[in-house]
Enzyme design. Structure first.
Site, PDB file in Angstrom:
ATOM      1  N   TYR A 141       0.862  -1.191   0.000  1.00 46.27           N
ATOM      2  CA  TYR A 141       0.000   0.000   0.000  1.00 46.27           C
ATOM      3  C   TYR A 141       0.892   1.233   0.000  1.00 46.27           C
ATOM      4  O   TYR A 141       1.887   1.276   0.734  1.00 46.27           O
ATOM      5  CB  TYR A 141      -0.890   0.001   1.245  1.00 46.27           C
ATOM      6  CG  TYR A 141      -1.748   1.242   1.393  1.00 46.27           C
ATOM      7  CD1 TYR A 141      -2.821   1.471   0.541  1.00 46.27           C
ATOM      8  CD2 TYR A 141      -1.491   2.178   2.390  1.00 46.27           C
ATOM      9  CE1 TYR A 141      -3.614   2.610   0.673  1.00 46.27           C
ATOM     10  CE2 TYR A 141      -2.279   3.318   2.538  1.00 46.27           C
ATOM     11  CZ  TYR A 141      -3.332   3.526   1.675  1.00 46.27           C
ATOM     12  OH  TYR A 141      -4.107   4.653   1.816  1.00 46.27           O
ATOM     13  N   ASP A 238       9.347   2.718  -0.598  1.00 44.80           N
ATOM     14  CA  ASP A 238       8.362   3.334   0.275  1.00 44.80           C
ATOM     15  C   ASP A 238       8.651   2.854   1.697  1.00 44.80           C
ATOM     16  O   ASP A 238       8.268   1.758   2.094  1.00 44.80           O
ATOM     17  CB  ASP A 238       6.949   2.959  -0.181  1.00 44.80           C
ATOM     18  CG  ASP A 238       5.889   3.642   0.675  1.00 44.80           C
ATOM     19  OD1 ASP A 238       6.261   4.264   1.694  1.00 44.80           O
ATOM     20  OD2 ASP A 238       4.699   3.548   0.333  1.00 44.80           O
ATOM     21  N   LYS A 266       5.136   8.165   9.169  1.00 40.19           N
ATOM     22  CA  LYS A 266       4.816   7.433  10.407  1.00 40.19           C
ATOM     23  C   LYS A 266       5.804   7.620  11.558  1.00 40.19           C
ATOM     24  O   LYS A 266       5.775   8.629  12.241  1.00 40.19           O
ATOM     25  CB  LYS A 266       4.629   5.962  10.072  1.00 40.19           C
ATOM     26  CG  LYS A 266       3.490   5.760   9.050  1.00 40.19           C
ATOM     27  CD  LYS A 266       2.743   4.484   9.207  1.00 40.19           C
ATOM     28  CE  LYS A 266       1.724   4.336   8.090  1.00 40.19           C
ATOM     29  NZ  LYS A 266       0.491   3.748   8.414  1.00 40.19           N
TER      30      LYS A 266
HETATM   31  C1  PLP Z   1       3.915   1.920   3.167  1.00 38.84           C
HETATM   32  C2  PLP Z   1       2.946   3.055   3.182  1.00 38.84           C
HETATM   33  N1  PLP Z   1       3.078   4.041   2.286  1.00 38.84           N
HETATM   34  C3  PLP Z   1       2.259   5.092   2.263  1.00 38.84           C
HETATM   35  C4  PLP Z   1       1.209   5.183   3.147  1.00 38.84           C
HETATM   36  C5  PLP Z   1       0.291   6.362   3.106  1.00 38.84           C
HETATM   37  O1  PLP Z   1       0.561   7.165   4.219  1.00 38.84           O
HETATM   38  P1  PLP Z   1      -0.547   8.167   4.790  1.00 38.84           P
HETATM   39  O2  PLP Z   1      -1.618   7.325   5.391  1.00 38.84           O
HETATM   40  O3  PLP Z   1       0.222   8.978   5.797  1.00 38.84           O
HETATM   41  O4  PLP Z   1      -1.028   8.977   3.654  1.00 38.84           O
HETATM   42  C6  PLP Z   1       1.033   4.185   4.105  1.00 38.84           C
HETATM   43  C7  PLP Z   1      -0.065   4.268   5.065  1.00 38.84           C
HETATM   44  O5  PLP Z   1      -0.363   3.372   5.782  1.00 38.84           O
HETATM   45  C8  PLP Z   1       1.910   3.079   4.111  1.00 38.84           C
HETATM   46  O6  PLP Z   1       1.763   2.079   4.974  1.00 38.84           O
END
Ligand code: PLP
Length: 455
Positions: A141, A238, A266
């Site tokens: 994700y 990511d 995070k």
């Molecule tokens: C690996 C990863 N990338 C991007 C995101 C998106 O982050 P946000 O919820 O702060 O927009 C998340 C959210 O859980 C994530 O787990």
């Protein structure tokens, strides 16, 4: 244990907020209204305490309301807030820290969410390569925008097909994203060959944590690095979950694979809203924050001093205290304890994790791809967590969601969690979990959970 106040507040919430929650997966049942959060414990509106392993989907790495972080933020509040011109010394210092720790970071830009960071990374990749397509992996994700919001926790009949998370996504955008199988370099080679000179970027969670903990096999990330280099494709890690939580330098530091661009979020700010995009100077200076740049980057709240100070303070605690040593040790203790319990009870299960993350899948291993996880016994997975709630342990009761240990968790809390889990699972080995579950007072778990999965 009752949930009467939470239930009443749920009614009030649904009168003004669609579904009562402000992000889709917060709607896990039973509905909780949390009024206090300190260290490793959260307290709901009925006064029930829970040892929290959800950690707000991952940001809480030091513990809730960590005093030294909050103090530094309060100090900033006395002096400065959002200015909207130039930069603050706080963000300059934070940028320096990110560049010092994260191997791929020569330049960094701050924004507010992981989704903004991945959106911007992809836009940059398309701009510099002048190509259209993107490769992502089933089970990963990367946020809510159309280019990536697809194929996370997909049902079996959607594997190998486009599985968008939302109606209303632009098909032109969806069609430019190719979904490959995690841990399959062959799949990636095929996709690259089918679209010669049209893949702008490959984006990957180096550990696929949005489906719990799917580890990269030896050679997978290295192979992606090799393919992207050979084909002129921008390689994006990511690290919104793995960054800072697994190491100050992110997972890239541990696996010694350096991507072109990295997204962070995070755990960087221990729960304050902050995310970042970093990479080589050559790539990052294409952004129009630089006088020569032509890739648009903007945001009213970007690099907010409160969040930047929270990140600086969080990073400083990680630098001087043994945060990773502590969280890794406790999560290992939890994983080993869980393995002992399921083995002794003869329950088919696979305990997986990395660093401070742990999860028990109720299925035989090995787990190499998302497809393997379809065998997870969802009803047992979810109902165990609902039963744990009844006894003061919070692990998000949704299929495949991982658990996190923070710096403020203690050995005693891990031991207590294991003891309670063992007692519940002992009952499961004597009677069906659905039955056990109604006895402890929650509604039965849905047969199928929503496959919209974020976090
Ligand atoms: C690996 C990863 N990338 C991007 C995101 C998106 O982050 P946000 O919820 O702060 O927009 C998340 C959210 O859980 C994530 O787990």
């Amino acid at each position: 244990m009752t949930f009467e106040n939470s239930a009443k507040l749920f009614e009030q919430a649904t009168a003004v907020i669609p579904g009562g929650v402000n992000t889709s997966l917060r709607g896990a049942q039973p509905f909780l209204v949390v009024k206090e959060a300190h260290g490793a414990v959260i307290t709901d509106a009925d006064g029930n305490d829970y040892i929290d392993y959800h950690a707000a989907f991952g940001p809480i790495v030091l513990g809730h309301n960590f005093e030294s972080v909050n103090r530094r933020v309060r100090e900033v509040m006395e002096h400065v807030d959002l200015i909207g011109v130039g930069a603050t010394e706080i963000e300059i210092e934070l940028a320096r820290k990110v560049c010092e720790h994260v191997p791929s970071a020569e330049r960094v830009l701050f924004c507010n969410s992981g989704s903004e960071a991945t959106y911007t990374a992809i836009r940059l990749a398309r701009a510099v390569t002048r190509r259209h397509k993107l490769i992502k992996f089933q089970g990963c994700y990367h946020g809510w925008h159309d280019a990536v919001a697809m194929n996370v926790i997909s049902p079996a009949d959607k594997l190998g097909k486009m599985d968008p998370l939302s109606e209303g996504s632009l098909s032109e955008t969806l069609n430019h994203t190719l979904v490959c199988e995690f841990n399959s370099l062959g799949d990636v080679e095929r996709a690259v060959k089918a679209h010669p000179n049209d893949i702008a970027a490959i984006i990957v969670e180096p550990i696929a944590h949005n489906i719990g903990c799917l580890l990269p096999e030896k050679g997978f990330l290295e192979g992606l690095r090799e393919i992207t280099r050979r084909q002129g494709i921008v390689f994006i890690f990511d690290e919104v979950i793995t960054g800072f939580r697994h190491d100050l330098g992110g997972y890239q530091k541990l696996c010694a694979v350096t991507p072109d661009l990295t997204t962070l979020g995070k755990a960087m700010a221990n729960g304050y809203p902050l995310a970042a995009l970093c990479g080589s100077r050559e790539l990052m200076e294409h952004f129009n924050t630089h006088p020569n740049g032509n890739v648009f980057f903007a945001g009213t709240f970007n690099a907010h001093p409160f969040s930047c100070m929270a990140a600086l303070a969080t990073i400083e605690v990680m630098e001087k205290d043994r945060v990773h040593e502590h969280t890794f040790r406790l999560a290992k203790k939890m994983r080993e304890g869980m393995e002992r319990i399921v083995n002794a009870l003869g329950i088919p299960a696979t305990v997986v994790g990395f660093g401070s993350v742990f999860i028990t899948y109720f299925m035989e291993g090995p787990i190499r791809t998302y497809r393997d996880m379809l065998k997870n016994d969802q009803a047992l997975f979810i109902n165990l967590r609902r039963s744990l709630m009844e006894q003061g342990i919070f692990q998000l009761p949704l299929n495949l969601k991982r658990n996190h240990v923070s710096f403020t968790h203690t050995d005693v809390q891990i031991e207590k969690t294991l003891e309670i889990t063992e007692a519940i699972l002992k009952d499961v080995s004597r009677k069906p979990i659905r039955k056990l579950y109604r006895e402890v007072g929650f509604p039965a778990a849905p047969a199928v959970t929503a496959h919209l999965s974020t976090g």
